[in-house]
Design a protein around this motif. Sequence first.
Motif, short mmCIF file in Angstrom:
data_model
loop_
_atom_site.label_atom_id
_atom_site.label_comp_id
_atom_site.label_asym_id
_atom_site.label_seq_id
_atom_site.Cartn_x
_atom_site.Cartn_y
_atom_site.Cartn_z
N GLU A 53 -5.52 8.98 46.09
CA GLU A 53 -4.32 8.91 46.92
C GLU A 53 -4.09 10.26 47.60
OE1 GLU A 53 -1.05 7.52 44.62
OE2 GLU A 53 -2.15 5.80 43.81
N PRO A 54 -3.96 10.26 48.92
CA PRO A 54 -3.84 11.54 49.65
C PRO A 54 -2.50 12.21 49.39
CG PRO A 54 -3.49 9.69 51.13
CD PRO A 54 -3.93 9.10 49.82
N GLU A 55 -2.54 13.54 49.42
CA GLU A 55 -1.32 14.32 49.28
C GLU A 55 -0.60 14.49 50.60
OE1 GLU A 55 -2.25 17.99 47.43
OE2 GLU A 55 -3.11 17.10 45.62
N GLN A 56 -1.31 14.25 51.69
CA GLN A 56 -0.75 14.41 53.02
C GLN A 56 -1.52 13.50 53.97
OE1 GLN A 56 -1.61 18.64 53.45
NE2 GLN A 56 -3.39 18.18 54.69
N PRO A 57 -1.03 13.32 55.19
CA PRO A 57 -1.75 12.45 56.15
C PRO A 57 -3.19 12.91 56.34
CG PRO A 57 0.44 12.96 56.96
CD PRO A 57 0.24 13.82 55.74
N LYS A 58 -4.07 11.96 56.52
CA LYS A 58 -5.49 12.25 56.71
C LYS A 58 -5.71 13.04 57.99
CE LYS A 58 -8.14 8.78 57.71
NZ LYS A 58 -8.90 7.53 57.56
N GLY A 93 -6.81 17.40 53.65
CA GLY A 93 -6.71 16.27 54.57
C GLY A 93 -7.91 15.35 54.62
N PHE A 94 -8.73 15.34 53.56
CA PHE A 94 -9.89 14.45 53.51
C PHE A 94 -9.55 13.16 52.77
CE2 PHE A 94 -11.92 18.56 54.19
CZ PHE A 94 -12.88 18.25 55.14
N ASP A 95 -10.24 12.10 53.13
CA ASP A 95 -10.16 10.81 52.44
C ASP A 95 -11.31 10.80 51.43
OD1 ASP A 95 -9.48 8.25 51.77
OD2 ASP A 95 -10.22 7.32 53.62
N VAL A 96 -10.98 10.80 50.12
CA VAL A 96 -11.98 11.05 49.09
C VAL A 96 -12.19 9.83 48.20
CG1 VAL A 96 -12.65 12.55 47.17
CG2 VAL A 96 -11.32 13.49 49.08
N TYR A 97 -13.47 9.50 47.96
CA TYR A 97 -13.87 8.39 47.10
C TYR A 97 -14.84 8.92 46.05
CZ TYR A 97 -12.10 5.49 50.94
OH TYR A 97 -11.31 4.92 51.90
N LEU A 98 -14.85 8.28 44.89
CA LEU A 98 -15.76 8.66 43.80
C LEU A 98 -16.39 7.41 43.20
CD1 LEU A 98 -16.93 10.68 41.65
CD2 LEU A 98 -14.84 10.24 40.33
N LEU A 99 -17.71 7.42 43.08
CA LEU A 99 -18.43 6.34 42.42
C LEU A 99 -18.64 6.72 40.96
CD1 LEU A 99 -19.87 3.64 42.51
CD2 LEU A 99 -21.93 4.81 43.34
N ASP A 100 -17.92 6.05 40.07
CA ASP A 100 -17.99 6.30 38.63
C ASP A 100 -18.92 5.25 38.02
OD1 ASP A 100 -17.60 6.52 35.90
OD2 ASP A 100 -15.43 6.75 36.02
N TRP A 101 -20.03 5.70 37.42
CA TRP A 101 -21.02 4.77 36.88
C TRP A 101 -20.52 4.04 35.64
CZ3 TRP A 101 -24.29 4.06 40.50
CH2 TRP A 101 -24.76 5.11 41.28
N GLY A 102 -19.51 4.58 34.98
CA GLY A 102 -19.04 3.96 33.74
C GLY A 102 -19.97 4.27 32.58
N VAL A 103 -19.78 3.57 31.49
CA VAL A 103 -20.57 3.78 30.28
C VAL A 103 -21.50 2.59 30.08
CG1 VAL A 103 -20.51 4.15 27.79
CG2 VAL A 103 -18.68 5.10 29.24
#
Length: 355
Positions: A53-58, A93-103
């Motif tokens: 969730e962004p802290e400020q507008p993208k 101001g970046f839109d950030v995604y993370l791929l979590d492989w899980g266990v």
Amino acid sequence: MDADGTTPPEVADKLGKYAVGARIVLGGARADTGQTPKTTVWTKNKARLYRYEPEQPKEHAVPILMVYALINKPYILDLMPGNSLIEHLLAEGFDVYLLDWGVPGDEDEGMAFEDYVLDYILPATKRVLWTSGAEGYTLFGYCMGGTMAAIYASLFPGEPLRNLVLLTTPTDFGPEGTGLLGTWTREEYLDPDLLADAFGNIPHEIVDAGMQMLRPVHNYVGTHASMWERIVEEKPMETWLAMNKWVNDGTPFPGAAFRQWIRDFYQQNKLARGELKLRGRKVDLANITCPVLNIAGEKDHICTLPQARATTDLVSSEDKEFLVLDAGHVGLMTGRGARQSLWPKVSGWLAERSA
């Protein structure tokens, strides 16, 4: 104990500090990690794709997809408030995604690199584009996750891939540059099939022990010496606790991927030689033409400088930079200098290429 049966304050203080250290040694470090708010936008098997969730507008049109290694957990990228690359990128101001492989579970022992690259990273990039509404994306890979990101970029070069950021990413596993880890994984010393046949997925305790033995005095003695020093001198413990928790919070290494990592990469160096194939598709890092930021740690004993430097020579990008920072494999991300060196370098470099 005093004559009146009370414990002197200085003794009580020492006993209290001893109790704190004993609880950590016996029960493990406890800390709140990975606290930046996020939502799950895609799932497959154990994997989760998070959007923060962004802290400020993208401010930047190109979103960032982060990919971490198959071992350990990715919250090293979002360790704790004030010590989080993800938090920093959001603030910029970046839109950030993370791929979590899980266990991985026992049923995942057949998961190999082609599965992770073609069946997970590929659809994750499509979901990032769909969710963000962007026309292109940045792929950010850390450690083994960077190796997978580079492999993916070589198989799917050009648009919509706009930028590739690689952090402590090994691509050349030649024996002259892999250090002690390369020696241990030589064919005469290690048969990955024996371990995979015995365990299925390789327990994280085995992987962790191997990593810690690369610097045994520092990892087994120095870590606890630092803990006691902080407790006795009443120094802040938050970052130490979070890091210690992460170091010991490993995940099993899927058996098939482990076989490939040892045999195809360390023992046969297929990636740098252009001999690696995923489902019959040749992986050639020369196919990569997008801007590349390749960052390594001068003190990194897990991904050595030669292993990381090779990427700059192997890719065909005209816009490419190899940056060496005075840090180790993990300290580069969360150490004292990360806020002044790594984080602003990554956000500044991307800002110029994310319009």
